[in-house]
Scaffold this motif. Structure first.
Motif, short mmCIF file in Angstrom:
data_model
loop_
_atom_site.label_atom_id
_atom_site.label_comp_id
_atom_site.label_asym_id
_atom_site.label_seq_id
_atom_site.Cartn_x
_atom_site.Cartn_y
_atom_site.Cartn_z
N ARG A 1 73.19 35.86 6.80
CA ARG A 1 72.77 36.41 8.17
C ARG A 1 71.73 36.01 8.84
NH1 ARG A 1 74.86 42.73 9.03
NH2 ARG A 1 76.88 42.51 7.62
N LYS A 2 70.58 35.69 7.87
CA LYS A 2 69.15 35.13 8.61
C LYS A 2 69.45 33.80 9.19
CE LYS A 2 64.47 34.70 6.94
NZ LYS A 2 63.48 34.99 5.95
N GLU B 1 67.82 38.72 13.60
CA GLU B 1 68.70 39.19 12.53
C GLU B 1 69.18 40.63 12.98
OE1 GLU B 1 69.14 39.41 7.71
OE2 GLU B 1 67.15 38.71 8.51
#
Length: 427
Positions: free
Chosen positions: A407-408, A418
């Protein structure tokens, strides 16, 4: 009296509030139960409530959540919401009740917040019960929590395979009738004779073959909950019999003369559009209003895509207890993209088939059925017009699956934070 003295006076007269907050969202006091269950080893006094509960740097309503404190500040009235909170055990569903306290100045001085952990649903794989954490799932769960303690009739509306019986059981387990029976009536395919004998029972000699008295499902549900599954399938000619039971609270066994009193809490469910059926004349209007006092929409699986991975892991554990099946990233991406016309039931069938096809403990893309293997699975086509919010969610889920779940890194590539990405994926 100073605000500090007012707080001391309040705590002396209310010795066990869970937490007390000032109007600036700071926690002023917290009891031992709150610290043990929600805070763990963290020192929460003097911290912001949204930082402790969500890890946010700003109030919940500025981060896409419903903030009971912000709403209560405006209205001056108590507020109740269902949130996902960070606890020492991980994310948990929490029922939050917030009450404003007015000081001697006549203005709100602080707020008392009481939090109850929801045991009927889990935000991580669980052996039983409901599982989910998407916004659509949480909206449904909040309604379940509100209606459960009462005896109000609940109507569960949703497509086939969305888990209506599981939700009905959750309502029963949270009600004052939880120690009574939970009786299911399968309404589909019941003939008139069978409907009455199954629902009301019959006396010995009532008809050929009635060699002894039979207790009906209504009588069996005494003190508990009667769940009418697929109530929309009851023929029009039989609906009046059900209506009479609900209106009078009484019934007779077939072939009997004694009038018996019913004692059950009613939950009904259907995949049909009862409003349309009422307009077409295939469902009685008066019965519809008897059943639909508190309607609850159960979201289809495509409306809660953020829960697909969680549900897949849960179902794998339930289908093969003691064996650690896992999904490859490619298989997980295919499951995430699919629309599931059969909803959770279809997801379960897909996983069970994949387990049989796999020789090892890893389920691969090749073990999935053909309809999941198309490159276009889950993405809108030329003639597939969907709301922008749905299209955005599908794209983000697709992008995350093809980004290795990072996700980052994905948020950086998309040019958003994020936290924003997390909020959009949780819709």
């Amino acid at each position: 009296m100073s605000p500090a003295n007012e707080l001391i006076s309040f705590l002396e007269t209310h010795p066990d509030p869970q937490i007390v907050m000032g109007i600036d969202y700071r926690i002023l006091a917290a009891n031992a139960a709150y610290r043990r269950v929600y805070a763990g080893e963290r020192n929460v006094v003097g911290q912001f409530c949204y930082a402790i509960s969500h890890g946010y740097s700003r109030p919940c309503d500025e981060c896409g959540e419903s903030c009971p404190l912000a709403a209560s500040r405006v209205s001056g009235e108590p507020r109740r919401v269902l949130h996902l909170h960070h606890t020492p055990r991980g994310e948990e569903h929490v029922d939050v009740e917030l009450t404003p306290i007015v000081g001697t100045s006549g203005k709100i001085a602080y707020f008392v917040e009481r939090m109850l952990t929801v045991r009927e649903a889990s935000s991580f794989p669980a052996e039983s019960g409901m599982v989910g954490k998407s916004a659509a799932f949480n909206r449904m769960l909040e309604l379940v929590r509100r209606v459960a303690p009462s005896d109000t009739a609940a109507l569960l509306l949703g497509e086939s395979g969305t888990g209506k019986e599981l939700v009905a059981q959750a309502i029963h387990q949270q009600s004052r009738r939880e120690h009574g029976p939970f009786v299911v009536v399968e309404c589909s395919g019941l003939t008139e004779t069978l409907f009455e004998s199954e629902l009301f029972g019959y006396e010995k000699g009532a008809f050929t073959g009635a060699s002894q008295r039979k207790i009906g499902l209504v009588e069996s549900a005494s003190g508990g909950t009667l769940f009418l599954d697929e109530v929309g399938d009851i023929p029009l000619s039989l609906q009046v019999k059900l209506l009479r039971l609900l209106e009078t609270g009484t019934f007779r066994r077939v072939g009997g003369v004694e009038t018996l009193r019913a004692d059950f809490r009613l939950i009904a469910a259907t995949h049909r559009d009862l409003k349309t059926m009422v307009e077409r004349g295939s469902f009685r209007r008066d019965l519809y209003y008897r059943l639909s006092v508190f309607p609850i929409h159960l979201p289809a699986l495509r409306e809660r895509r953020g829960d697909i991975a969680l549900l897949a892991d849960t179902l794998l554990a339930r289908l093969a207890p003691g064996r650690a099946y896992t999904l490859s990233e490619a298989a997980r991406a295919r499951l995430q993209d699919y629309d599931y016309p059969g909803n959770i039931r279809e997801l379960r069938n897909i996983l069970e088939r994949a387990m049989l096809m796999a020789d090892g403990d890893t389920l691969l893309e090749e073990h999935l059925p053909p309809e999941l293997k198309s490159d276009e699975a889950g993405m809108p086509g030329v003639d597939d017009i969907v709301p922008l919010e749905t299209a955005e969610l599908r794209y983000l889920q697709w992008a995350l699956a093809h980004h290795g779940g990072d996700r980052k890194s994905l948020a950086a590539q998309l040019g958003i934070s994020e936290r924003t990405l997390y909020r959009k994926l949780a819709q």
